[in-house]
Write a protein that holds these residues in place. Structure first.
Motif, PDB file in Angstrom:
ATOM      1  N   TYR A 159      41.963  36.219  43.541  1.00  0.00           N
ATOM      2  CA  TYR A 159      41.047  36.705  42.494  1.00  0.00           C
ATOM      3  C   TYR A 159      41.819  36.970  41.219  1.00  0.00           C
ATOM      4  N   CYS A 160      41.303  36.473  40.134  1.00  0.00           N
ATOM      5  CA  CYS A 160      41.959  36.603  38.828  1.00  0.00           C
ATOM      6  C   CYS A 160      42.160  38.079  38.473  1.00  0.00           C
ATOM      7  N   TYR A 161      43.326  38.393  37.984  1.00  0.00           N
ATOM      8  CA  TYR A 161      43.665  39.788  37.663  1.00  0.00           C
ATOM      9  C   TYR A 161      42.763  40.359  36.578  1.00  0.00           C
ATOM     10  N   HIS A 162      42.165  39.478  35.761  1.00  0.00           N
ATOM     11  CA  HIS A 162      41.406  39.961  34.607  1.00  0.00           C
ATOM     12  C   HIS A 162      40.105  40.647  35.014  1.00  0.00           C
ATOM     13  N   ALA A 163      39.273  39.946  35.779  1.00  0.00           N
ATOM     14  CA  ALA A 163      38.010  40.556  36.202  1.00  0.00           C
ATOM     15  C   ALA A 163      37.587  40.016  37.559  1.00  0.00           C
ATOM     16  N   GLY A 164      38.551  39.541  38.318  1.00  0.00           N
ATOM     17  CA  GLY A 164      38.246  39.133  39.689  1.00  0.00           C
ATOM     18  C   GLY A 164      37.649  37.746  39.848  1.00  0.00           C
ATOM     19  N   GLY A 165      37.766  36.891  38.825  1.00  0.00           N
ATOM     20  CA  GLY A 165      37.233  35.518  38.921  1.00  0.00           C
ATOM     21  C   GLY A 165      37.868  34.761  40.089  1.00  0.00           C
ATOM     22  N   MET A 166      37.117  33.801  40.629  1.00  0.00           N
ATOM     23  CA  MET A 166      37.600  33.019  41.773  1.00  0.00           C
ATOM     24  C   MET A 166      38.506  31.898  41.275  1.00  0.00           C
TER      25      MET A 166
ATOM     26  N   ILE B 154      43.366  27.509  35.440  1.00  0.00           N
ATOM     27  CA  ILE B 154      42.531  28.093  34.388  1.00  0.00           C
ATOM     28  C   ILE B 154      41.389  28.826  35.092  1.00  0.00           C
ATOM     29  N   CYS B 155      41.338  30.112  34.925  1.00  0.00           N
ATOM     30  CA  CYS B 155      40.281  30.871  35.600  1.00  0.00           C
ATOM     31  C   CYS B 155      38.918  30.403  35.097  1.00  0.00           C
ATOM     32  N   PRO B 156      38.001  30.089  36.018  1.00  0.00           N
ATOM     33  CA  PRO B 156      36.690  29.587  35.566  1.00  0.00           C
ATOM     34  C   PRO B 156      35.869  30.623  34.807  1.00  0.00           C
ATOM     35  N   ARG B 157      36.190  31.907  34.962  1.00  0.00           N
ATOM     36  CA  ARG B 157      35.347  32.923  34.306  1.00  0.00           C
ATOM     37  C   ARG B 157      35.568  33.066  32.825  1.00  0.00           C
ATOM     38  N   HIS B 158      36.774  33.372  32.409  1.00  0.00           N
ATOM     39  CA  HIS B 158      37.008  33.545  30.967  1.00  0.00           C
ATOM     40  C   HIS B 158      38.168  32.686  30.486  1.00  0.00           C
ATOM     41  N   LYS B 159      38.540  31.723  31.309  1.00  0.00           N
ATOM     42  CA  LYS B 159      39.541  30.715  30.918  1.00  0.00           C
ATOM     43  C   LYS B 159      40.951  31.252  30.700  1.00  0.00           C
ATOM     44  N   TYR B 160      41.282  32.336  31.327  1.00  0.00           N
ATOM     45  CA  TYR B 160      42.675  32.775  31.257  1.00  0.00           C
ATOM     46  C   TYR B 160      43.534  31.745  31.974  1.00  0.00           C
ATOM     47  N   LYS B 161      44.751  31.587  31.468  1.00  0.00           N
ATOM     48  CA  LYS B 161      45.651  30.567  32.012  1.00  0.00           C
ATOM     49  C   LYS B 161      46.786  31.262  32.748  1.00  0.00           C
TER      50      LYS B 161
HETATM   51 FE1  FES Z   1      39.618  35.370  35.112  1.00  0.00          FE
HETATM   52 FE2  FES Z   1      38.360  36.796  33.275  1.00  0.00          FE
HETATM   53  S1  FES Z   1      38.115  36.873  35.409  1.00  0.00           S
HETATM   54  S2  FES Z   1      39.683  35.148  32.996  1.00  0.00           S
END
Ligand code: FES
Length: 150
Positions: free
Chosen positions: A49-56, A72-79
């Protein structure tokens, strides 16, 4: 506290051929949700899970950014780099005239685990680093609840 303790031994996660075919595999090891990625001949493992907001992260695209292979996180595109779990972003230094956009690192944000392979069997050894890494949040109770609501 203390529930996260593990023996630290490697966990068998599958046969090499199956993991290559799947490209992305999700496993729960000692209560931790881990994503195993096969990309261009190399296996990687990281918190799923992405550290930013838990994106898959499992559903993210992979791209090379500034010489680093990133998911690239599918939620907010963090790399997030697959090798180190560093989050990269593009920014400019306003003191530069004219400012040129470059890639910068926010530091290690996603916990990376170690993958090894023996005779076609693949193992993941969970990171034993005791320093807090932001992706730890979504592996805990509170983070899991929050993700479920999102
Ligand atoms: Fe991954 Fe926001 S949850 S970029």
């Amino acid at each position: 506290m203390g529930e996260q303790e593990s023996t630290g031994g490697p966990h068998f996660v599958g046969k090499k051929d199956e993991l290559i075919e799947a490209k992305r595999s999700f496993r729960t090891l000692d209560g931790r949700d881990v994503l195993i990625i096969y990309h261009e001949g190399v296996f990687h493992a990281m918190d799923s899970y992405c550290y930013h907001a838990g994106g898959m992260l499992q559903n993210g695209d992979i791209e090379e950014i500034d010489g680093k292979v990133c998911i690239i996180c599918p939620r907010h595109k963090y790399k997030i780099s697959l090798a180190k779990g560093e989050c990269l972003y593009k920014g400019t230094d306003p003191r530069e005239k004219p400012p040129v956009p470059r890639w910068y690192s926010k530091g290690v944000k996603q916990r990376i685990h170690t993958v090894t392979e023996t005779n076609g069997d693949v193992y993941v050894r969970l990171s034993q680093d005791t320093t807090w890494i932001e992706s730890d949040y979504y592996q805990g109770e509170k983070g899991k609840e929050e993700r479920a609501k999102a």
